[in-house]
Design a protein around this motif. Structure first.
Motif, PDB file in Angstrom:
ATOM      1  N   GLN A   1      26.569 -33.232 -18.355  1.00 53.97           N
ATOM      2  CA  GLN A   1      26.272 -32.809 -17.114  1.00 53.97           C
ATOM      3  C   GLN A   1      26.191 -33.216 -15.664  1.00 53.97           C
ATOM      4  O   GLN A   1      26.383 -34.298 -15.310  1.00 53.97           O
ATOM      5  N   THR A   2      26.579 -32.384 -14.764  1.00 53.22           N
ATOM      6  CA  THR A   2      26.140 -32.330 -13.066  1.00 53.22           C
ATOM      7  C   THR A   2      27.634 -33.493 -13.129  1.00 53.22           C
ATOM      8  O   THR A   2      27.618 -34.597 -12.499  1.00 53.22           O
ATOM      9  N   PRO A   3      28.372 -32.545 -13.875  1.00 51.24           N
ATOM     10  CA  PRO A   3      30.260 -33.286 -13.291  1.00 51.24           C
ATOM     11  C   PRO A   3      30.702 -33.384 -11.217  1.00 51.24           C
ATOM     12  O   PRO A   3      29.846 -32.380 -11.253  1.00 51.24           O
ATOM     13  N   ASN A   4      31.013 -33.759 -11.321  1.00 46.54           N
ATOM     14  CA  ASN A   4      31.596 -34.210  -9.623  1.00 46.54           C
ATOM     15  C   ASN A   4      32.524 -32.924  -9.707  1.00 46.54           C
ATOM     16  O   ASN A   4      33.768 -34.091  -9.520  1.00 46.54           O
ATOM     17  N   TYR A   5      32.353 -31.940  -8.932  1.00 45.13           N
ATOM     18  CA  TYR A   5      33.308 -31.258  -8.226  1.00 45.13           C
ATOM     19  C   TYR A   5      34.545 -31.714  -7.284  1.00 45.13           C
ATOM     20  O   TYR A   5      35.550 -31.760  -7.520  1.00 45.13           O
ATOM     21  N   ASP A   6      33.350 -32.767  -6.434  1.00 41.11           N
ATOM     22  CA  ASP A   6      34.382 -32.601  -5.046  1.00 41.11           C
ATOM     23  C   ASP A   6      35.355 -33.444  -6.336  1.00 41.11           C
ATOM     24  O   ASP A   6      36.595 -33.724  -5.316  1.00 41.11           O
ATOM     25  N   ALA A   7      34.642 -35.108  -6.545  1.00 46.00           N
ATOM     26  CA  ALA A   7      35.992 -35.594  -6.755  1.00 46.00           C
ATOM     27  C   ALA A   7      36.811 -35.448  -7.681  1.00 46.00           C
ATOM     28  O   ALA A   7      38.354 -36.213  -7.500  1.00 46.00           O
ATOM     29  N   VAL A   8      36.450 -34.243  -8.412  1.00 41.25           N
ATOM     30  CA  VAL A   8      38.027 -33.636  -9.083  1.00 41.25           C
ATOM     31  C   VAL A   8      38.751 -32.829  -8.366  1.00 41.25           C
ATOM     32  O   VAL A   8      40.081 -33.627  -8.731  1.00 41.25           O
ATOM     33  N   CYS A   9      38.153 -32.383  -7.788  1.00 44.05           N
ATOM     34  CA  CYS A   9      38.772 -31.758  -6.483  1.00 44.05           C
ATOM     35  C   CYS A   9      39.918 -33.503  -5.714  1.00 44.05           C
ATOM     36  O   CYS A   9      41.114 -32.500  -4.891  1.00 44.05           O
ATOM     37  N   PHE A  10      39.259 -33.625  -5.072  1.00 42.04           N
ATOM     38  CA  PHE A  10      39.822 -35.394  -4.401  1.00 42.04           C
ATOM     39  C   PHE A  10      41.336 -35.741  -4.951  1.00 42.04           C
ATOM     40  O   PHE A  10      41.951 -35.850  -4.717  1.00 42.04           O
ATOM     41  N   HIS A  11      40.713 -35.608  -6.449  1.00 44.50           N
ATOM     42  CA  HIS A  11      41.553 -36.860  -7.383  1.00 44.50           C
ATOM     43  C   HIS A  11      43.244 -36.190  -7.532  1.00 44.50           C
ATOM     44  O   HIS A  11      44.210 -36.726  -7.637  1.00 44.50           O
ATOM     45  N   ALA A  12      42.515 -34.475  -8.020  1.00 46.04           N
ATOM     46  CA  ALA A  12      43.799 -33.383  -8.168  1.00 46.04           C
ATOM     47  C   ALA A  12      44.418 -33.625  -7.066  1.00 46.04           C
ATOM     48  O   ALA A  12      45.757 -33.707  -6.860  1.00 46.04           O
ATOM     49  N   GLN A  13      44.094 -33.527  -5.756  1.00 48.37           N
ATOM     50  CA  GLN A  13      45.317 -33.590  -4.115  1.00 48.37           C
ATOM     51  C   GLN A  13      46.270 -35.151  -4.656  1.00 48.37           C
ATOM     52  O   GLN A  13      46.835 -34.778  -4.208  1.00 48.37           O
ATOM     53  N   GLN A  14      44.631 -36.281  -5.056  1.00 52.54           N
ATOM     54  CA  GLN A  14      45.591 -37.545  -4.870  1.00 52.54           C
ATOM     55  C   GLN A  14      46.623 -37.371  -5.789  1.00 52.54           C
ATOM     56  O   GLN A  14      47.776 -38.461  -5.179  1.00 52.54           O
ATOM     57  N   CYS A  15      46.473 -36.570  -6.423  1.00 51.43           N
ATOM     58  CA  CYS A  15      47.714 -36.844  -7.898  1.00 51.43           C
ATOM     59  C   CYS A  15      48.891 -36.037  -7.546  1.00 51.43           C
ATOM     60  O   CYS A  15      49.202 -37.313  -7.656  1.00 51.43           O
ATOM     61  N   ILE A  16      48.528 -35.120  -6.876  1.00 54.36           N
ATOM     62  CA  ILE A  16      49.804 -34.182  -6.275  1.00 54.36           C
ATOM     63  C   ILE A  16      50.304 -35.127  -5.265  1.00 54.36           C
ATOM     64  O   ILE A  16      51.638 -35.466  -5.034  1.00 54.36           O
ATOM     65  N   GLU A  17      49.773 -35.599  -4.144  1.00 49.89           N
ATOM     66  CA  GLU A  17      49.815 -36.830  -2.985  1.00 49.89           C
ATOM     67  C   GLU A  17      51.266 -37.743  -3.722  1.00 49.89           C
ATOM     68  O   GLU A  17      52.319 -38.117  -3.063  1.00 49.89           O
ATOM     69  N   LYS A  18      50.445 -38.260  -4.674  1.00 47.16           N
ATOM     70  CA  LYS A  18      51.564 -39.596  -4.700  1.00 47.16           C
ATOM     71  C   LYS A  18      52.128 -39.196  -6.113  1.00 47.16           C
ATOM     72  O   LYS A  18      53.478 -39.669  -5.796  1.00 47.16           O
ATOM     73  N   TYR A  19      52.809 -38.185  -6.340  1.00 48.81           N
ATOM     74  CA  TYR A  19      53.740 -37.790  -7.150  1.00 48.81           C
ATOM     75  C   TYR A  19      55.546 -37.311  -5.962  1.00 48.81           C
ATOM     76  O   TYR A  19      56.007 -37.477  -6.525  1.00 48.81           O
ATOM     77  N   LEU A  20      54.453 -36.457  -5.266  1.00 50.00           N
ATOM     78  CA  LEU A  20      55.278 -36.299  -4.583  1.00 50.00           C
ATOM     79  C   LEU A  20      55.851 -37.305  -3.539  1.00 50.00           C
ATOM     80  O   LEU A  20      57.066 -37.155  -3.122  1.00 50.00           O
ATOM     81  N   LYS A  21      55.327 -38.582  -3.777  1.00 47.01           N
ATOM     82  CA  LYS A  21      55.761 -39.245  -2.520  1.00 47.01           C
ATOM     83  C   LYS A  21      56.226 -40.160  -3.575  1.00 47.01           C
ATOM     84  O   LYS A  21      57.055 -40.662  -3.018  1.00 47.01           O
ATOM     85  N   ALA A  22      56.231 -40.439  -4.421  1.00 52.99           N
ATOM     86  CA  ALA A  22      57.376 -41.064  -5.817  1.00 52.99           C
ATOM     87  C   ALA A  22      58.614 -40.509  -5.686  1.00 52.99           C
ATOM     88  O   ALA A  22      59.629 -40.919  -5.555  1.00 52.99           O
ATOM     89  N   CYS A  23      58.263 -38.755  -5.061  1.00 50.58           N
ATOM     90  CA  CYS A  23      59.378 -38.120  -4.996  1.00 50.58           C
ATOM     91  C   CYS A  23      60.293 -37.970  -4.092  1.00 50.58           C
ATOM     92  O   CYS A  23      62.054 -38.877  -4.507  1.00 50.58           O
TER      93      CYS A  23
END
Length: 102
Positions: free
Chosen positions: A27-49
């Motif tokens: 009920q009422t998932p927070n899609y804004d948070a999903v998008c934010f954490h998806a972006q953050q995940c990719i950002e941190k993987y790129l920084k790891a590389c």
């Protein structure tokens, strides 16, 4: 893998897990948070590389800027630019009133 690279990967995995958990909310998932954490995940993987290759980077949420730094090592990743450009907007825009991922 360097210890600092592993730290970036661990942080990326944390963001991925958070996005996944929020997507499972019935009920009422927070899609804004999903998008934010998806972006953050990719950002941190790129920084790891970048970290693993000893490529300096600044504090930024711009995934294309990070990609540009890594392209000399992995030129085939250029095809990811459209997706990374779209994801970059999730770092800030969806965190404030006026724009929503719903």
């Amino acid at each position: 893998m360097k210890p600092i690279t592993q730290e970036w990967v661990n942080k990326a995995e944390g963001d991925f897990a958070t996005a996944q958990r929020e997507l499972q909310v019935q009920q009422t998932p927070n899609y804004d948070a999903v998008c934010f954490h998806a972006q953050q995940c990719i950002e941190k993987y790129l920084k790891a590389c970048l970290q693993e290759e000893n490529i300096a980077f600044t504090k930024t949420h711009d995934l294309s800027a990070l990609l540009d730094l890594f392209l000399p090592v992995q030129p085939a990743w250029a095809s990811l630019r459209p997706v990374l450009d779209a994801l970059t907007t999730y770092a800030v825009e969806f965190r404030y009133p006026g724009v929503s991922a719903n």
